[in-house]
Structure formats: C-alpha cells, structure tokens
Design an enzyme around this catalytic site. Structure first.
Site, mmCIF file in Angstrom:
data_model
loop_
_atom_site.group_PDB
_atom_site.id
_atom_site.type_symbol
_atom_site.label_atom_id
_atom_site.label_comp_id
_atom_site.label_asym_id
_atom_site.label_seq_id
_atom_site.Cartn_x
_atom_site.Cartn_y
_atom_site.Cartn_z
ATOM 1 C CD GLU A 320 -2.494 -1.291 2.710
ATOM 2 O OE1 GLU A 320 -1.878 -1.113 3.781
ATOM 3 O OE2 GLU A 320 -3.707 -1.481 2.676
ATOM 4 N N PRO A 321 1.630 1.491 -1.060
ATOM 5 C CG PRO A 321 2.602 1.594 -3.194
ATOM 6 C CD PRO A 321 1.776 0.708 -2.309
ATOM 7 N NE ARG A 323 6.170 9.050 3.359
ATOM 8 C CZ ARG A 323 5.763 9.869 4.330
ATOM 9 N NH1 ARG A 323 6.073 11.136 4.297
ATOM 10 N NH2 ARG A 323 5.076 9.413 5.364
ATOM 11 N NE ARG A 360 5.212 14.568 5.761
ATOM 12 C CZ ARG A 360 6.522 14.501 5.658
ATOM 13 N NH1 ARG A 360 7.179 15.406 4.955
ATOM 14 N NH2 ARG A 360 7.191 13.540 6.240
ATOM 15 C CB CYS A 391 -0.569 34.566 13.821
ATOM 16 S SG CYS A 391 -1.099 35.831 12.694
ATOM 17 C CD GLU A 392 2.134 28.131 15.994
ATOM 18 O OE1 GLU A 392 0.968 28.355 16.349
ATOM 19 O OE2 GLU A 392 2.984 27.583 16.700
ATOM 20 C CE1 TYR A 421 -0.306 10.457 4.287
ATOM 21 C CE2 TYR A 421 1.915 10.165 3.431
ATOM 22 C CZ TYR A 421 0.687 9.634 3.810
ATOM 23 O OH TYR A 421 0.466 8.292 3.694
HETATM 24 C C1 LIG Z 1 -0.597 5.541 5.798
HETATM 25 C C2 LIG Z 1 -0.787 4.143 5.385
HETATM 26 C C3 LIG Z 1 -0.196 3.684 4.210
HETATM 27 C C4 LIG Z 1 0.671 4.547 3.335
HETATM 28 O O1 LIG Z 1 1.812 5.004 3.952
HETATM 29 P P1 LIG Z 1 2.923 5.771 3.063
HETATM 30 O O2 LIG Z 1 3.956 6.141 4.051
HETATM 31 O O3 LIG Z 1 2.251 6.942 2.455
HETATM 32 O O4 LIG Z 1 3.364 4.784 2.036
HETATM 33 C C5 LIG Z 1 -0.427 2.381 3.845
HETATM 34 N N1 LIG Z 1 -1.200 1.556 4.590
HETATM 35 C C6 LIG Z 1 -1.790 1.980 5.717
HETATM 36 C C7 LIG Z 1 -2.641 1.037 6.481
HETATM 37 C C8 LIG Z 1 -1.594 3.277 6.164
HETATM 38 O O5 LIG Z 1 -2.181 3.674 7.293
#
Ligand SMILES: *Cc1c(COP(=O)(O)O)cnc(C)c1O
Length: 463
Positions: A320-321, A323, A360, A391-392, A421
C-alpha cells in the site's frame, strides 16, 4: 545583491545554530533528480519548467502558492509499482497521501487498487469510477454509517482493526444479506521510521490488534465464526518513510507465523497477506530510497522464504504505497514576500503559504529542500529558513536550506516532494485559502483541485 546586503547567514560549510553541520551544495541552480519530479528542468533562461511549462507562467495563470503535480511522473511511478509486483500481487495506493478524482482515474487506468480510510475518501473514489471491488476500507474507528456504505458499495475488503469492529462489520454485512471480505490488521511489535526500526513494545498505539498475548489469534477465531465475514488475510503496516527492509523482514516473519498457527488450529490457509506501505522517498539529497522493483523483489523473497519454512502455500501479497507514488511528483510553488537577514543566525524568507499548506515540518520535524525557480542566480549562498505567513513562530516550511544571497521579494521558490501529506493535511488556519493542485503533462496544465475562495470559507460560516 552581495553578501554585505545580506549580512546574516554563514556562506560556506558551517555549524547551524542548532548544532547540525551543513554545507551549501556546489551549485544552487542544480536540481537533484532524486527530489524533483521527473520532467522538472531548468531552461536556457534559468527558469524552471515542469511538463514543458515554465513555473513563471504557471504562477501567472494559477497564482501562488500552488501545488504543481507532474502527471507523467505520477503515472510512471504507479506503473513502476504495478509492474514490479506483477500479476501475483496487488498494489493499493494509499489515498490519504493525496486523493482527488483525477488521481483516482489515473490509478484506475494504470491498474492500481485504492485504500480509503473515511467516508469522504470512499465517496471520492466511487464518484471517480473506481470499481468498488478494487477498494480497501481502513481505519481504527469506522462509523456504522461508513461501514454500511462500504458494504453496500461492495468494497473488495474492509480491514478490521478491533474486536468491536469484527462484530460490527459482521452484523452490518449480515443484516444486508452479504458476506464481506475482510482482513485483520495486527501489530507485530515492530515500528519502522526512516532508517531504523525498533522491534519491541510497539503495540502501544491505536492501530491494529496485537499479536502478542494471543490477541490476534483470538480475533481470527472470532472472525472465522461469523457468517457475515469472509476472512481473506492478515494485514500489517509498520510505519512510514522507511528505507531499510529489515523491519518488513521481521513483520513478514511474524505474520507468516500467525498464518501457520491459523492453519494448525483451524485447518485454513488464509490466501492473502498485506504488508502495508511506508516506503521512503527523498526529501533531500541525503535520502536514498529504493526502486519499486528492488522492494518488490525483497518483499516477495521474504514472504516466499518464510512460507516455505512454515510449509504454507505462498499467499497473494499486497502492498500500500502512498508517499512513494505521489510524494515526489509535486512541488509547492511560492512567491517570496519578505527577506529578513538576522545577523549571525540566518536569513528568514517568508512565503505566501506556510503551515496551512505543509504541516509536516511543524508536525514531524520533516526535512525539505528548496530552490529559486523563477531565475538562476550566481550569488553566494546564504543559510536560510523558509517560513510561512501564519501567526505562529513554528510556521516553518523548510528549516535549514541554502538559497542565493540575492533572493528578493517577487522571486518564486519551490519546495519539492510535497505531493504526499501536504494538500491532504492542509488547513484553513488564519482563514488562509488552501492552494490549488495544478497537474501538468506534455506542455499542458489543468487544475485538478481548485484554489479555495473566500466564498468557500463563508459558505460554512452560517452564523
Ligand atoms: C498511511 C498508510 C499507508 C501509506 O503510507 P505511506 O507512508 O504513504 O506509504 C499504507 N497503509 C496503511 C494502512 C496506512 O495507514
């Protein structure tokens, strides 16, 4: 401007005020391909272009700040992940990194699946035509309404995150006369962030069901008994911005250990294993991320080896990429408003955005790079900090960076690797309007998420 006009800030190798050692890069006009989107280049006049379009023109047409996204790069990265894992695995893009309807269509066309973790993300995915069976629904506190919507839509899987949710999803699916495909998210006692991983005691967090103490095994026992659920696998996500595969190695070992226990106890071999996302990208030239094909090879080998050891059929792998696909494809384009040299410290460069479009740095102490993009400059480098207009005092976009000493109001600067993000975590702090996302491809630009307007803000304020 000469150094005397900007007296603040050491010019060469130096110790930063916070004690870090840093040196300016050899050439401030160079654009490291590691941190910039694929089609970014500097033209003969010194102006940076992306997808063949000059940033000066993009700024004129769409204003600043703006997220500029390289569509060709996005598609190439999505395809690289898809190809690397082949037909025996599934790639789910983690929508929370950045989701819009255009992105959903690109993913669909490139053959990726999609992770969502809220009703809003699910609505976006469905409205752009992502087939529901290629959507996975995540989250540690899905509401009954969200679960019902997901089940009704026919999502490919719901990732169960607690004992209560096991019962909740089973009940809702059954009351709709359905059997929902589910995975159980477990915590394997490994937490990985950046270059390190820690293999102790990281069950102490809100996600997942701990493997430790037999809790995950008990969750499996319960899920297997419920008619509303079809348990298809085990899920593990160990962290973010990971460069080192050893955390995945330990995680895979432990997940496969659970699969073996399940086989021994129930006579069932679960067909899938999801190893989550979290693969790192280069925010600065110091980061060295791995290529998707190296990651795919490593993960496949680890899982195959572990399964052989446990005499299990190798399950279908999914990853599940988030980023790693969208992060490098975009940069944030800002206009410089003020330049404030502080004697012996550094030069503060204020831009027309800030923590509302990139939280971030404030939230995670994240590191970023920055470059002058509206022209080239041969001026001496000065140590700078890029700050926003909020303002921080913690409103910092780039903590430490070298910029040309002749930087002046009206110049355009860009912060690369802001695809993930940043827009998705953007806020309206100080009632600042969230920037648009402009996608460029083959010499053409189009807005895929428009800039917020004051009417948008006032529409919510019904007082
Ligand atoms: C956030 C998340 C991702 C993706 O993370 P990246 O750092 O963006 O690759 C994949 N799986 C789950 C369950 C997440 O919570």
């Amino acid at each position: 401007m000469s150094r005397s006009a900007h007296p603040a800030g050491p010019r060469h190798a130096d110790v930063l005020p916070d004690g870090h050692y840093s040196a300016p890069p050899a050439d401030l006009n160079a654009l490291d391909p590691k941190v910039w989107a694929q089609t970014v280049a500097r033209d003969a006049d010194g102006v940076v272009t992306v997808g063949g379009l000059a940033v000066t023109r993009l700024a004129e047409e769409y204003g600043t700040p703006a997220y500029v996204l390289d569509e060709a790069d996005f598609r190439a990265r999505a395809r690289a992940w898809r190809t690397a894992f082949g037909s025996d695995a599934d790639v789910f893009y983690a929508g929370k990194a950045f989701l819009s309807r255009a992105v959903v269509r690109w993913l669909d066309e490139e053959g990726l699946n999609l992770d969502v973790c809220s009703g809003g993300e699910l609505a976006t995915a469905l409205s752009a035509g992502m087939p529901a069976d290629r959507i996975a629904f995540h989250g540690n506190n899905k509401s009954p309404e969200e679960i019902e919507r997901a089940v009704r839509a026919g999502v490919g899987r719901i990732v169960l995150d607690s004992f209560q949710e096991i019962v909740r999803v089973a009940h809702i699916a059954q009351s709709l006369g359905q059997r929902q495909r589910v995975q159980i998210r477990i915590t394997v006692g490994v937490e990985a962030h950046t270059h390190e991983f820690i293999a102790t005691a990281h069950e102490d967090q809100k996600f997942g069901i701990p493997l430790a103490g037999g809790q995950a095994a008990e969750a499996v026992r319960r899920a297997l008994q419920l008619d509303g659920l079809e348990l298809i696998g085990i899920h593990s996500h160990i962290g973010s911005q990971i460069f080192d595969m050893s955390g995945f190695e330990v995680a895979a070992h432990r997940v496969v250990g659970l699969l073996k226990d399940i086989r021994d106890e129930h006579g069932v071999e679960l067909p899938e294993i999801d190893l989550g996302g979290g693969l790192g990208i280069a925010y600065t030239s110091d980061d060295d991320p791995r290529e998707p094909h190296e990651i795919a090879k490593a993960l496949t080998e680890i899982v195959t080896r572990e399964c052989e050891g446990a005499r299990l059929r190798t399950p279908r792998i999914s990853v599940e990429p988030g980023r790693a696909i969208v992060g490098p494809t975009a940069f944030t384009l800002y206009e410089v408003g003020t330049v404030k040299p502080l004697d012996g410290l550094r030069t503060y460069v204020s831009v027309d955005g800030g923590m509302s479009d990139n939280i971030r740095t404030a939230l995670y102490d994240a590191e970023y790079s920055v470059a002058l993009v509206s022209r080239a400059s041969d001026a001496e480098p000065v140590l700078a900090r890029v700050v926003g207009k909020h303002c921080e005092s913690g409103d910092i976009v780039v903590k430490d960076a070298f910029l040309p000493g002749d930087l002046a109001p009206g110049d355009l600067i860009a912060v690369p690797a802001t695809g993930a993000y940043c827009r998705s975590m953007a806020s309206n702090y100080n009632h600042v309007l969230r920037p648009p996302v402009v996608a460029v491809r083959d010499g053409e630009a189009r807005v895929i998420v428009r800039r917020e307007t004051e009417e948008d803000l006032l529409r919510l304020d019904v007082g």
